[in-house]
Each structure stands twice: as C-alpha cells, then as structure tokens.
Design a protein around this motif. Structure first.
Motif, PDB file in Angstrom:
ATOM      1  N   UNK A   1      59.476  40.804  51.542  1.00 49.71           N
ATOM      2  CA  UNK A   1      59.811  40.620  52.958  1.00 49.71           C
ATOM      3  C   UNK A   1      61.289  40.251  53.099  1.00 49.71           C
ATOM      4  N   UNK A   2      61.792  39.441  52.201  1.00 50.61           N
ATOM      5  CA  UNK A   2      63.206  39.077  52.220  1.00 50.61           C
ATOM      6  C   UNK A   2      64.082  40.301  51.988  1.00 50.61           C
ATOM      7  N   UNK A   3      63.696  41.158  51.056  1.00 48.65           N
ATOM      8  CA  UNK A   3      64.454  42.391  50.808  1.00 48.65           C
ATOM      9  C   UNK A   3      64.436  43.270  52.051  1.00 48.65           C
ATOM     10  N   UNK A   4      63.282  43.412  52.677  1.00 51.54           N
ATOM     11  CA  UNK A   4      63.194  44.218  53.900  1.00 51.54           C
ATOM     12  C   UNK A   4      64.099  43.653  54.995  1.00 51.54           C
ATOM     13  N   UNK A   5      64.161  42.344  55.104  1.00 52.56           N
ATOM     14  CA  UNK A   5      64.978  41.715  56.140  1.00 52.56           C
ATOM     15  C   UNK A   5      66.463  41.800  55.840  1.00 52.56           C
TER      16      UNK A   5
ATOM     17  N   UNK B   1      66.124  48.241  45.563  1.00 56.41           N
ATOM     18  CA  UNK B   1      66.364  46.799  45.583  1.00 56.41           C
ATOM     19  C   UNK B   1      65.216  46.025  44.933  1.00 56.41           C
ATOM     20  N   UNK B   2      64.002  46.529  45.080  1.00 57.11           N
ATOM     21  CA  UNK B   2      62.844  45.893  44.430  1.00 57.11           C
ATOM     22  C   UNK B   2      62.993  45.977  42.912  1.00 57.11           C
TER      23      UNK B   2
ATOM     24  N   UNK C   1      65.395  44.847  58.749  1.00 55.47           N
ATOM     25  CA  UNK C   1      64.183  44.869  59.557  1.00 55.47           C
ATOM     26  C   UNK C   1      63.903  43.464  60.051  1.00 55.47           C
ATOM     27  N   UNK C   2      63.641  43.340  61.319  1.00 63.98           N
ATOM     28  CA  UNK C   2      63.377  42.029  61.909  1.00 63.98           C
ATOM     29  C   UNK C   2      61.936  41.967  62.397  1.00 63.98           C
TER      30      UNK C   2
ATOM     31  N   UNK D   1      55.700  37.144  45.432  1.00 66.75           N
ATOM     32  CA  UNK D   1      56.141  38.541  45.372  1.00 66.75           C
ATOM     33  C   UNK D   1      56.251  39.091  46.790  1.00 66.75           C
ATOM     34  N   UNK D   2      55.245  38.826  47.614  1.00 70.03           N
ATOM     35  CA  UNK D   2      55.278  39.288  49.006  1.00 70.03           C
ATOM     36  C   UNK D   2      56.484  38.705  49.731  1.00 70.03           C
TER      37      UNK D   2
END
Length: 90
Positions: free
Chosen positions: A11-15, A48-49, A20-21, A6-7
């Motif tokens: 993180x993939x969605x944030x990127x 997106x989540x 976000x990098x 899940x994490x």
C-alpha cells in the motif's frame, strides 16, 4: 515477515510511487478493476515491489487481473522459502 506488514508495504508503494490516494486499500482489491491500474502502472508497481523485497517475480503468475492478496501470498511464500533456504545453507 507477516502478511499484514507485506500488505502495508504494498500500500505504501502504491501511494508513494504511483501516487494513488486511497483511504483504505483492501487485500481483496483487484489491480485493474478496483485500483484502476494500467498495464504500465502495474509493471512499474511490480518493479518497485521486486526492489523493495529483493525478489524476482518474473517466474510467478501475477497479472493485472489478480487481487492484492494474491501478490501478498506470493511474496510471503517467496520470502518464507528464501529464509528457510538461508537457514539450511548456513
């Protein structure tokens, strides 16, 4: 679903979606303080989540002041509850 996966999805969605990098995003990171998300970015992230996990987070108490781990636990509980409901209704 495991909490670690899940994490990784978050993180993939944030990127990908918010561009976000970060070399490493920790689960103890706050959305506002550590990740520096604005309210608009945070709402877009939650959208997106919800689409990715096929869940509704509107009734959950997740805010921009929370940690990534809070969202991971909420998603884990919701997917766990939905899985057990699906097994009971089958």
């Amino acid at each position: 679903m495991y909490r670690a996966s899940i994490k990784q999805i978050l993180v993939t969605i944030l990127s990908r979606e918010l561009l976000l990098r970060f070399t490493e995003i920790h689960t103890v990171a706050f959305f506002d303080k550590d990740l520096k998300l604005t309210s608009e970015e945070f709402n877009r992230f939650l959208y997106f989540v919800e689409m990715n996990f096929n869940i509704n987070l509107s009734e959950e108490d997740i805010t921009i002041n929370d940690r990534l781990s809070d969202l991971v636990n909420t998603i884990y509980q919701k997917t766990l509850n939905e899985s057990s409901f699906a097994l009971k209704s089958a």
